[in-house]
Motif scaffolding. Sequence first.
Motif, PDB file in Angstrom:
ATOM      1  N   PRO A  76      -8.643   3.232   4.756  1.00 29.67           N
ATOM      2  CA  PRO A  76      -7.180   3.219   4.601  1.00 29.67           C
ATOM      3  C   PRO A  76      -6.754   2.137   3.613  1.00 29.67           C
ATOM      4  O   PRO A  76      -7.411   1.105   3.467  1.00 29.67           O
ATOM      5  N   ALA A  77      -5.647   2.367   2.947  1.00 26.04           N
ATOM      6  CA  ALA A  77      -5.197   1.461   1.893  1.00 26.04           C
ATOM      7  C   ALA A  77      -4.944   0.049   2.398  1.00 26.04           C
ATOM      8  O   ALA A  77      -5.146  -0.914   1.662  1.00 26.04           O
ATOM      9  N   ASN A  78      -4.528  -0.104   3.650  1.00 26.52           N
ATOM     10  CA  ASN A  78      -4.266  -1.443   4.162  1.00 26.52           C
ATOM     11  C   ASN A  78      -5.532  -2.163   4.622  1.00 26.52           C
ATOM     12  O   ASN A  78      -5.465  -3.282   5.095  1.00 26.52           O
ATOM     13  N   GLU A  79      -6.700  -1.537   4.463  1.00 29.86           N
ATOM     14  CA  GLU A  79      -7.969  -2.171   4.811  1.00 29.86           C
ATOM     15  C   GLU A  79      -8.846  -2.410   3.589  1.00 29.86           C
ATOM     16  O   GLU A  79      -9.986  -2.824   3.724  1.00 29.86           O
ATOM     17  N   ARG A  80      -8.342  -2.137   2.404  1.00 28.78           N
ATOM     18  CA  ARG A  80      -9.138  -2.335   1.190  1.00 28.78           C
ATOM     19  C   ARG A  80      -8.344  -3.157   0.186  1.00 28.78           C
ATOM     20  O   ARG A  80      -7.172  -3.407   0.365  1.00 28.78           O
ATOM     21  N   SER A  81      -9.003  -3.559  -0.850  1.00 30.54           N
ATOM     22  CA  SER A  81      -8.378  -4.391  -1.879  1.00 30.54           C
ATOM     23  C   SER A  81      -8.144  -3.546  -3.126  1.00 30.54           C
ATOM     24  O   SER A  81      -8.850  -3.666  -4.119  1.00 30.54           O
ATOM     25  N   GLN A  82      -7.175  -2.673  -3.054  1.00 28.24           N
ATOM     26  CA  GLN A  82      -6.867  -1.804  -4.185  1.00 28.24           C
ATOM     27  C   GLN A  82      -5.364  -1.681  -4.291  1.00 28.24           C
ATOM     28  O   GLN A  82      -4.720  -1.064  -3.463  1.00 28.24           O
ATOM     29  N   PHE A  83      -4.788  -2.277  -5.309  1.00 28.65           N
ATOM     30  CA  PHE A  83      -3.350  -2.211  -5.501  1.00 28.65           C
ATOM     31  C   PHE A  83      -2.991  -1.524  -6.800  1.00 28.65           C
ATOM     32  O   PHE A  83      -1.855  -1.548  -7.223  1.00 28.65           O
TER      33      PHE A  83
END
Length: 124
Positions: A76-83
């Motif tokens: 999920p986006a809130n668990e990775r470092s991708q902005f």
Amino acid sequence: MYMAIMKEYPKGEEEAGDHGKEPGSRLLRDIKWNLETWPLELTNYPVNNSRRLDVVFNPELDRFARSHVAGMRILPANERSQFRWNTNPFELDGGNGHADYDPAAWLLPYWMGRYFSILATNNE
């Protein structure tokens, strides 16, 4: 390399003419899932997901000849470092806490989805 492990949709699903607009469509569920899990805090905090027990590593080498730096599924986006959209969503570790990002990577797909009626409000 990553194309082989990215989510594959049945051939008829993207060519059916609805382009994933049907309410139960897998593509629509994935778009909503990604937008809903995007973090509200846009600081690039450090994440270290390579230590998680539920992560399966991709055994292939990446473009820098490193192995075991990417997972086989997207977290999920809130668990990775991708902005940003031009980064690797399979990468497990990253961030340093020294950068704040603007919300354009979330706003652009959200408003495109609204414009093309892929995402609808509750009133529609």
